[in-house]
Design a protein around this motif. Structure first.
Motif, PDB file in Angstrom:
ATOM      1  N   ALA A 131       0.864  -1.182   0.000  1.00 23.18           N
ATOM      2  CA  ALA A 131       0.000   0.000   0.000  1.00 23.18           C
ATOM      3  C   ALA A 131       0.898   1.228   0.000  1.00 23.18           C
ATOM      4  N   PRO A 132       0.637   2.195  -0.891  1.00 26.67           N
ATOM      5  CA  PRO A 132       1.495   3.375  -0.963  1.00 26.67           C
ATOM      6  C   PRO A 132       1.324   4.286   0.253  1.00 26.67           C
ATOM      7  N   VAL A 133       2.439   4.609   0.899  1.00 27.44           N
ATOM      8  CA  VAL A 133       2.422   5.528   2.034  1.00 27.44           C
ATOM      9  C   VAL A 133       2.042   6.908   1.505  1.00 27.44           C
ATOM     10  N   GLY A 134       1.114   7.562   2.179  1.00 25.46           N
ATOM     11  CA  GLY A 134       0.654   8.879   1.753  1.00 25.46           C
ATOM     12  C   GLY A 134      -0.626   8.830   0.931  1.00 25.46           C
ATOM     13  N   VAL A 135      -1.037   7.630   0.524  1.00 23.99           N
ATOM     14  CA  VAL A 135      -2.324   7.458  -0.163  1.00 23.99           C
ATOM     15  C   VAL A 135      -3.252   6.869   0.886  1.00 23.99           C
ATOM     16  N   GLU A 136      -4.202   7.682   1.335  1.00 24.41           N
ATOM     17  CA  GLU A 136      -4.985   7.311   2.505  1.00 24.41           C
ATOM     18  C   GLU A 136      -6.253   6.521   2.210  1.00 24.41           C
ATOM     19  N   THR A 137      -6.674   6.456   0.957  1.00 28.65           N
ATOM     20  CA  THR A 137      -7.881   5.714   0.621  1.00 28.65           C
ATOM     21  C   THR A 137      -7.488   4.517  -0.236  1.00 28.65           C
ATOM     22  N   TRP A 138      -7.702   3.340   0.318  1.00 30.28           N
ATOM     23  CA  TRP A 138      -7.360   2.123  -0.408  1.00 30.28           C
ATOM     24  C   TRP A 138      -8.177   0.947   0.119  1.00 30.28           C
ATOM     25  N   ALA A 139      -8.212  -0.104  -0.691  1.00 31.34           N
ATOM     26  CA  ALA A 139      -8.931  -1.323  -0.318  1.00 31.34           C
ATOM     27  C   ALA A 139      -8.016  -2.518  -0.466  1.00 31.34           C
ATOM     28  N   GLY A 140      -8.098  -3.434   0.492  1.00 32.15           N
ATOM     29  CA  GLY A 140      -7.426  -4.717   0.400  1.00 32.15           C
ATOM     30  C   GLY A 140      -8.415  -5.706  -0.211  1.00 32.15           C
ATOM     31  N   CYS A 141      -7.998  -6.397  -1.258  1.00 35.44           N
ATOM     32  CA  CYS A 141      -8.927  -7.200  -2.036  1.00 35.44           C
ATOM     33  C   CYS A 141      -8.384  -8.595  -2.333  1.00 35.44           C
ATOM     34  N   THR A 142      -9.312  -9.495  -2.649  1.00 38.73           N
ATOM     35  CA  THR A 142      -8.944 -10.835  -3.112  1.00 38.73           C
ATOM     36  C   THR A 142      -9.490 -11.051  -4.519  1.00 38.73           C
ATOM     37  N   LEU A 143      -8.735 -11.754  -5.332  1.00 39.92           N
ATOM     38  CA  LEU A 143      -9.104 -12.043  -6.706  1.00 39.92           C
ATOM     39  C   LEU A 143     -10.252 -13.043  -6.735  1.00 39.92           C
ATOM     40  N   VAL A 144     -11.303 -12.741  -7.484  1.00 40.28           N
ATOM     41  CA  VAL A 144     -12.465 -13.625  -7.567  1.00 40.28           C
ATOM     42  C   VAL A 144     -12.172 -14.836  -8.435  1.00 40.28           C
ATOM     43  N   SER A 145     -11.550 -14.631  -9.606  1.00 42.13           N
ATOM     44  CA  SER A 145     -11.272 -15.747 -10.513  1.00 42.13           C
ATOM     45  C   SER A 145      -9.929 -15.548 -11.200  1.00 42.13           C
ATOM     46  N   PRO A 146      -9.104 -16.606 -11.272  1.00 39.27           N
ATOM     47  CA  PRO A 146      -7.838 -16.485 -11.992  1.00 39.27           C
ATOM     48  C   PRO A 146      -8.032 -16.537 -13.514  1.00 39.27           C
ATOM     49  N   ASP A 147      -9.273 -16.769 -13.954  1.00 34.66           N
ATOM     50  CA  ASP A 147      -9.583 -16.827 -15.386  1.00 34.66           C
ATOM     51  C   ASP A 147     -10.749 -15.896 -15.720  1.00 34.66           C
ATOM     52  N   PRO A 148     -10.529 -14.583 -15.625  1.00 38.04           N
ATOM     53  CA  PRO A 148     -11.614 -13.628 -15.886  1.00 38.04           C
ATOM     54  C   PRO A 148     -11.938 -13.563 -17.372  1.00 38.04           C
ATOM     55  N   PRO A 149     -13.134 -13.084 -17.708  1.00 39.29           N
ATOM     56  CA  PRO A 149     -13.500 -12.974 -19.121  1.00 39.29           C
ATOM     57  C   PRO A 149     -12.715 -11.872 -19.822  1.00 39.29           C
ATOM     58  N   GLU A 150     -12.530 -12.072 -21.131  1.00 34.54           N
ATOM     59  CA  GLU A 150     -11.921 -11.030 -21.955  1.00 34.54           C
ATOM     60  C   GLU A 150     -13.007 -10.048 -22.364  1.00 34.54           C
ATOM     61  N   VAL A 151     -12.689  -8.770 -22.267  1.00 29.08           N
ATOM     62  CA  VAL A 151     -13.611  -7.710 -22.667  1.00 29.08           C
ATOM     63  C   VAL A 151     -12.808  -6.748 -23.533  1.00 29.08           C
ATOM     64  N   GLY A 152     -13.081  -6.735 -24.824  1.00 36.00           N
ATOM     65  CA  GLY A 152     -12.309  -5.877 -25.725  1.00 36.00           C
ATOM     66  C   GLY A 152     -10.841  -6.253 -25.676  1.00 36.00           C
ATOM     67  N   TRP A 153     -10.003  -5.293 -25.365  1.00 36.09           N
ATOM     68  CA  TRP A 153      -8.551  -5.494 -25.321  1.00 36.09           C
ATOM     69  C   TRP A 153      -8.072  -6.019 -23.974  1.00 36.09           C
ATOM     70  N   ALA A 154      -8.973  -6.159 -23.005  1.00 36.39           N
ATOM     71  CA  ALA A 154      -8.553  -6.383 -21.620  1.00 36.39           C
ATOM     72  C   ALA A 154      -9.216  -7.593 -20.992  1.00 36.39           C
TER      73      ALA A 154
END
Length: 172
Positions: free
Chosen positions: A119-142
């Motif tokens: 987490a970057p020091v000095g950036v006060e708004t952040w979320a700790g998250c877990t990945l839902v799926s290691p195989d997410p759908p492709e959407v356009g280029w991403a």
């Protein structure tokens, strides 16, 4: 040699994708997604993202499948999503790979290691998250990557928010 404000590799507007031009007209939050696995840190500036409220809440973002972030996130399965503010423009550019960062972007500021990643020091708004799926759908280029929000740190909301629109940063 002439120095100008235009992007040297940007095609003329008439040759750009109309869908990309539509997306560019949306004001988007500037997030910094970071993760770490087996001693390797990775991060990416992400403006194509949304936070979905609920129990649990989610962050959904469009991530380049060839990015170091995705490779490391897929292994780590955890990430920090930090919302950047006005003071973090250079950090956003460095992690977006559009500005130099001698030694790499992680050398620009200090970091706090959390159970979800750095987490970057000095950036006060952040979320700790877990990945839902290691195989997410492709959407356009991403890849449409979904993260479940496990932990949230909120600032007093005094730092002007950084947003991205039509290739430029603005503050709210």
């Amino acid at each position: 040699m002439t120095i100008h404000g235009d992007h040297p590799f940007l095609p003329p507007e008439s040759e750009r994708s109309p869908v990309r031009r539509l997306r560019g007209r949306l004001a988007s939050p500037v997030g910094l997604w970071t993760t770490a696995y087996d001693g390797k840190r990775a991060g990416l500036t992400v403006a194509s993202m949304v936070v979905a409220d609920g129990d649990p809440g989610y962050v959904v973002g469009l991530i380049d499948p060839d990015s170091d972030l995705w490779e490391t996130l897929r292994q780590a399965r955890t990430a920090v999503v930090a919302l950047l503010g006005e003071p973090h423009r250079r950090l956003a550019d460095a992690f977006g790979y559009v500005a130099p960062a001698p030694g790499g972007p992680f050398k620009m500021i200090d970091w706090t290691d959390t159970e979800w990643g750095p987490a970057p020091v000095g950036v006060e708004t952040w979320a700790g998250c877990t990945l839902v799926s290691p195989d997410p759908p492709e959407v356009g280029w991403a890849l449409q990557v979904q993260l479940e929000i496990v932990h949230v740190e909120l600032s007093p909301d005094e730092t002007p928010a950084l947003v991205h629109r039509r290739g430029r940063y603005y503050t709210l």
